[in-house]
Design a protein around this motif. Structure first.
Motif, PDB file in Angstrom:
ATOM      1  N   ALA A 241      -4.797   8.752  -6.042  1.00 19.59           N
ATOM      2  CA  ALA A 241      -4.945   8.561  -7.485  1.00 19.59           C
ATOM      3  C   ALA A 241      -3.930   7.553  -8.026  1.00 19.59           C
ATOM      4  CB  ALA A 241      -4.784   9.903  -8.188  1.00 19.59           C
ATOM      5  N   ASN A 242      -2.787   7.436  -7.339  1.00 22.09           N
ATOM      6  CA  ASN A 242      -1.709   6.561  -7.807  1.00 22.09           C
ATOM      7  C   ASN A 242      -1.312   5.592  -6.695  1.00 22.09           C
ATOM      8  OD1 ASN A 242       0.108   5.517  -9.547  1.00 22.09           O
ATOM      9  ND2 ASN A 242       1.547   7.251  -9.471  1.00 22.09           N
ATOM     10  N   PRO A 243      -2.172   4.624  -6.356  1.00 18.99           N
ATOM     11  CA  PRO A 243      -1.919   3.791  -5.175  1.00 18.99           C
ATOM     12  C   PRO A 243      -0.690   2.892  -5.357  1.00 18.99           C
ATOM     13  CG  PRO A 243      -3.847   3.005  -6.376  1.00 18.99           C
ATOM     14  CD  PRO A 243      -3.425   4.287  -7.028  1.00 18.99           C
ATOM     15  N   PRO A 244       0.188   2.834  -4.350  1.00 18.19           N
ATOM     16  CA  PRO A 244       1.369   1.973  -4.444  1.00 18.19           C
ATOM     17  C   PRO A 244       0.977   0.501  -4.249  1.00 18.19           C
ATOM     18  CG  PRO A 244       1.287   3.036  -2.292  1.00 18.19           C
ATOM     19  CD  PRO A 244       0.127   3.581  -3.079  1.00 18.19           C
ATOM     20  N   PRO A 245       1.696  -0.432  -4.897  1.00 17.51           N
ATOM     21  CA  PRO A 245       1.396  -1.850  -4.723  1.00 17.51           C
ATOM     22  C   PRO A 245       1.972  -2.377  -3.408  1.00 17.51           C
ATOM     23  CG  PRO A 245       3.284  -1.594  -6.174  1.00 17.51           C
ATOM     24  CD  PRO A 245       2.819  -0.199  -5.826  1.00 17.51           C
ATOM     25  N   GLY A 246       1.294  -3.342  -2.800  1.00 17.18           N
ATOM     26  CA  GLY A 246       1.828  -3.983  -1.608  1.00 17.18           C
ATOM     27  C   GLY A 246       0.804  -4.063  -0.500  1.00 17.18           C
ATOM     28  N   ILE A 247       0.929  -5.104   0.321  1.00 18.34           N
ATOM     29  CA  ILE A 247       0.042  -5.318   1.476  1.00 18.34           C
ATOM     30  C   ILE A 247       0.869  -5.845   2.647  1.00 18.34           C
ATOM     31  CG2 ILE A 247      -2.002  -5.825   0.073  1.00 18.34           C
ATOM     32  CD1 ILE A 247      -1.460  -8.838   0.752  1.00 18.34           C
ATOM     33  N   ALA A 248       0.372  -5.621   3.876  1.00 13.88           N
ATOM     34  CA  ALA A 248       1.040  -6.159   5.060  1.00 13.88           C
ATOM     35  C   ALA A 248       0.872  -7.682   5.090  1.00 13.88           C
ATOM     36  CB  ALA A 248       0.439  -5.531   6.312  1.00 13.88           C
ATOM     37  N   GLY A 249       1.807  -8.386   5.736  1.00 17.84           N
ATOM     38  CA  GLY A 249       1.688  -9.843   5.781  1.00 17.84           C
ATOM     39  C   GLY A 249       2.242 -10.509   7.028  1.00 17.84           C
ATOM     40  N   LEU A 250       2.992  -9.770   7.851  1.00 13.24           N
ATOM     41  CA  LEU A 250       3.674 -10.432   8.970  1.00 13.24           C
ATOM     42  C   LEU A 250       2.698 -11.060   9.965  1.00 13.24           C
ATOM     43  CD1 LEU A 250       6.580  -7.904   9.699  1.00 13.24           C
ATOM     44  CD2 LEU A 250       6.853 -10.336   9.103  1.00 13.24           C
ATOM     45  N   GLU A 251       1.560 -10.418  10.205  1.00 13.11           N
ATOM     46  CA  GLU A 251       0.672 -10.894  11.267  1.00 13.11           C
ATOM     47  C   GLU A 251      -0.387 -11.876  10.786  1.00 13.11           C
ATOM     48  OE1 GLU A 251      -0.059  -7.356  14.171  1.00 13.11           O
ATOM     49  OE2 GLU A 251       0.815  -6.541  12.341  1.00 13.11           O
ATOM     50  N   THR A 252      -0.505 -12.051   9.480  1.00 13.06           N
ATOM     51  CA  THR A 252      -1.533 -12.955   8.962  1.00 13.06           C
ATOM     52  C   THR A 252      -0.959 -14.249   8.379  1.00 13.06           C
ATOM     53  OG1 THR A 252      -1.433 -11.611   6.944  1.00 13.06           O
ATOM     54  CG2 THR A 252      -3.249 -11.175   8.446  1.00 13.06           C
ATOM     55  N   SER A 253       0.350 -14.274   8.114  1.00 11.45           N
ATOM     56  CA  SER A 253       0.914 -15.414   7.374  1.00 11.45           C
ATOM     57  C   SER A 253       0.818 -16.727   8.147  1.00 11.45           C
ATOM     58  CB  SER A 253       2.366 -15.128   6.989  1.00 11.45           C
ATOM     59  OG  SER A 253       2.400 -14.126   5.992  1.00 11.45           O
TER      60      SER A 253
END
Ligand code: DOR
Ligand code: ZN
Ligand code: ZN
Length: 354
Positions: A241-253
């Protein structure tokens, strides 16, 4: 067989490794595995952990865990907190840099009152960077502090036209400011946010096409670094109900930036400046002898959640076709990652604490 390209080990000055308190999202072993798979050999971990890296006891305890478990080289940020400004000089002896959160984001770590900001700029050594999470008019606050104290300030994840243009003006006026942008702000906009829902939510939020155009336009000049803002959260948390902000990025950058290179949006030399030499120089990080990564620039792959080494196991870029693959990573003469041989991955403890 397409030709192999050798590049320096990449440097990411903005990753969240979630130790202590968020090890179900990521820990030093899983996060540094993801770093190596993404071509990064040296990374700086953010202090908005639980508890935050804002006191000497938490910072030292976290350093002890890191020294036993990192697979690549890692430095820790100290976090600025109004309750603990007296600890800043001691924190500076054990941290790679100081992070100040001027705006709301994941976790309670925040420092926006003027007394705390004064203390940070008075007490933090000039030889170590102060990095700001600053959005909107907070960018002007940071520029004002850099000018008043005549000391370097680094702006994290700049995402809006107004912000990058203000930083360009500050640089033109000779102020010692630097900035980073993230691949997600270069490749996604608010239209993707609508499609992705919580999986496309982060701070700063995805912006308009016009904002994104401004970031690309300044990539050759004003932008100093590409940083991942690798901020893993589990899919269950994102579905809550309260999703935290943020996404993974190390493997796609790197694959994303290599794809941009193939499209003629930046040169290979500029990519290496933005992802290795500039971040290392700006943050005064140690060089890594006999360290390089082997890239297949022609290889086309489809980004897949199943192949990720980050513990969170998902990326908003899943399904996207990218051009450019990290084949092998050599750290101080030792093979630490091989895309075809999972057993070649460096064990926890193979990396160094900065
Ligand atoms: O989206 C974000 N997530 N932005 C931040 O500034 C913090 C980060 C996190 O720690 O999850
Ligand atoms: Zn941030
Ligand atoms: Zn961040």
């Amino acid at each position: 067989m397409s030709p192999t390209l050798h590049l320096p080990g990449l440097v990411d000055v903005h990753t969240h490794l979630r130790v202590p308190g968020g090890e179900h999202k990521e820990d030093f072993a899983s996060g540094t595995a993801a770093a190596l798979a993404g071509g990064f050999t040296q990374i700086l971990a953010m202090p908005n952990t639980s508890p935050p890296l804002a006191t000497l006891d938490v910072l030292l305890a976290t350093r002890a865990v890191a020294s036993q478990t990192v697979r690549c080289d890692v430095g820790l940020y100290a976090g600025a907190s109004p309750q603990h400004t007296d600890e800043l000089p001691a924190l500076a002896n054990h941290a790679a840099a100081l992070k100040i959160y001027l705006n709301d984001t994941f976790g309670p770590l925040r420092a926006e009152d003027l007394p705390t900001l004064h203390a940070c700029f008075r007490l933090w050594p000039r030889s170590k960077m102060i990095a700001l999470h600053a959005e909107g008019q907070s960018v002007a606050v940071g520029i004002g502090l850099a000018a008043a104290y005549r000391r370097p300030v680094h702006f994290c994840h700049i995402s809006r036209r107004d912000e990058i243009e203000l930083i360009a003006a500050a640089k033109a006026a000779g102020l010692p400011v630097t900035c980073e942008v993230t691949p997600h702000h270069l490749f996604l906009t608010d239209r993707d946010a609508a499609r992705l829902g919580p999986l496309g939510d982060m701070r700063p939020r995805l912006a308009t096409q016009d904002d994104q155009d401004a970031l690309w336009a300044h990539l050759a000049s004003t932008v100093d670094c590409i940083a991942t803002d690798h901020a893993p959260h589990t899919l269950a948390e994102k579905a809550s109900a309260n999703p935290p902000p943020g996404i993974a990025g190390l493997e796609t950058s790197l694959p994303l930036m290599l794809t941009a290179m193939q499209q003629g949006r930046l040169s290979l030399d500029r990519l290496v400046e933005l992802m290795a030499s500039n971040p290392r120089r700006i943050f005064g990080l140690p060089s890594q002898p006999d360290t390089f990564i082997e890239i297949d620039p022609q290889a086309r792959t489809t980004i897949a959640n199943e192949r990720l080494l980050t513990r969170c196991g998902w990326t908003p870029f899943a399904g996207m076709v990218v051009q450019g693959l990290v084949r092998r990573v050599i750290l101080r003469g030792r093979l630490v990652y091989d895309v075809d041989r999972p057993e070649a991955l460096a064990p926890p403890g193979a990396g160094r604490l900065i």
